[in-house]
Motif scaffolding. Sequence first.
Motif, PDB file in Angstrom:
ATOM      1  N   THR A  65       1.113  -1.489   0.210  1.00 50.11           N
ATOM      2  CA  THR A  65      -0.119   0.326   0.081  1.00 50.11           C
ATOM      3  C   THR A  65       0.429   0.785   0.198  1.00 50.11           C
ATOM      4  O   THR A  65       2.074   1.654   0.663  1.00 50.11           O
ATOM      5  N   PRO A  66       0.416   2.524   0.013  1.00 50.78           N
ATOM      6  CA  PRO A  66       0.910   3.530  -0.382  1.00 50.78           C
ATOM      7  C   PRO A  66       1.438   4.327   0.876  1.00 50.78           C
ATOM      8  O   PRO A  66       2.612   4.369   1.032  1.00 50.78           O
ATOM      9  N   ASP A  67       0.488   4.458   1.853  1.00 44.05           N
ATOM     10  CA  ASP A  67       1.272   4.650   2.738  1.00 44.05           C
ATOM     11  C   ASP A  67       1.008   3.268   3.906  1.00 44.05           C
ATOM     12  O   ASP A  67       1.818   3.692   4.838  1.00 44.05           O
ATOM     13  N   PHE A 105      -6.555   5.740  -1.679  1.00 43.39           N
ATOM     14  CA  PHE A 105      -5.596   5.470  -3.359  1.00 43.39           C
ATOM     15  C   PHE A 105      -5.989   5.289  -4.069  1.00 43.39           C
ATOM     16  O   PHE A 105      -6.916   4.364  -4.223  1.00 43.39           O
TER      17      PHE A 105
END
Lengths: 299, 273
Positions: A65-67, A105
């Motif tokens: 995941t992006p975060d 996102f």
Amino acid sequence: MIINGVLIDHTFAEAFPMKATRVIITAQTEQWAFNAAKSMTGFATSVIGCGCEADIERYLKPSETPDGRPGVSAMLFTMGAKSLVKQLETRAGQSVLTSPTSALFSGIDGGIRIPLGKNLRYFGDGFQTSKVINDNRYWRIPVMDGEFLVEETTGQVNAIGGGNLLILAESEVDALEACEKAVLEMRKVPNVILPFPGGVVRSGSKVGSKYPALTASTNDAFCPTLKGITKSELSPEIESVMEIVIDGLTETDIKKAMKIGMETFCSIGAYNGVKRISAGNYGGKLGPYHFHLQEIMND
Amino acid sequence: MTDLTLTMKYRPNQRVDMSPITCDKLAGLELAEIAAIELQNGKRKLRVDELFSISGSDVEKIHINNSFSKLDYIGHGLDGGSIRVTGDVGAYLAMDMRAGEITVSGNVGIYAACQMKNGFLQVMGDVDDFLGAALPGNKKGIQGGTVLIKGSAGDRVGDHMRRGMILIEGGTGDYCGARMTAGTIAVMGETGRNIGYGMRRGTLLLWQQPKVPVTFGDCGTHTFSFLPMLFKAMAQFDSKFSDSSQHFNRVHRYGGDIAGIGRGEILVRVGNA
């Protein structure tokens, strides 16, 4: 074609062009990411009554995941671009923005960019701020639990909806058990969703109705209780029919899911009550995508 | 092809305008034509080959060797390619740069990355005042790209900064982030007085507690999920910013400058959450 006693009809599933997007929802825990995604993809079984078809695609590890938090990827399908924008915005606003600790996102790079947080940001009443990271703009919207982080846009791509399999079984129990097993396997295929509850539909429809106000009505040819009084497609031993509807990004994705589904049904076999596999179509007149069951099994 | 290398023969008394020497402006020129380019030196002009010995031919990769602090406007408006400078440089380094990469091994003068649009600037030494600022009278400082300073910076870092990222491993002087409109300035070292003066929006990300002006409101300690993403973006650079032990997602937030619109923020490291 007969495999393990299961007859695969010489027919095809008829599917339609759709527009689709994918989003990634993250949260402090996998459960909260799931809660948000479940809500966002709720009441989204069929475009006929829900405006879109949506489902959770898969769980994502923090490394995916992006975060860097646990997440879930979800996909939305609609008949047109405008409705996709509207459905996405409404659902993101009501189900993800509202869900504790969530962030949202884009889950797809290609295609046309459509708003994700672009308009949701106004919820921040002027306190929202943006951050451009690696050329992507994110909005930070202050909310009561801290901050809702949302990417400005996501991708809209051409997709296909309406791939399907009909399972014809000796009993309701056999049909449902077979569907549960098939859904479990089919959901491992990336880029597809099975938008109905638990991935299974029991109320397959035909086009039109005796009632002029209705555009679709029960598929009487596959209703086992009507075998003796309508032009039935069912043989005497069939007591229950269920359907698995598949939406996917490409023909290949849908074929892959259908093949895995059919292989699962065949592995259960006629001995366990699974007698026949068929598919829903409209004579090939409505949808440009025809998924021929026997061809898929021979691929 | 080897890098086009310009090695300084001597150090003139007056400042030199190096703006004609960028990859895009030299594209398609023969070495003789490059040698004949005139550079403003005080009130007179000097040919490139009077000031530099020239070797190599790849104008996409320029190496300025033996540089010193009176070479101004290096990489002015650079629109692709790379410039590597060995030594110090003067003022207006990478001003109006649009794309490409500039690396300086030494120290840099005032107004580095002034009004820079995009690209990557890396300085191994210190930089003087007005890093990433707007020229006096202009309203937009750096508008994109990334600036990495391994040393420290002077006063008014990011004055009128509009977008982009300034990373400073050392400290800064006074008025860091003054009149900033957006973007991110990350400072690992100490910061001077009046940090964020007149700040409108944007983020000052600090590793050390600053003296927070009274026009910033204390918003408390928070965990932000955008910070790991920001650090991930910083990790691509060969610097202390890529060291995961320096990363954090828990910060103390001060909002301001509330003497103005007050949508900016100073985020100060609290510890790893």
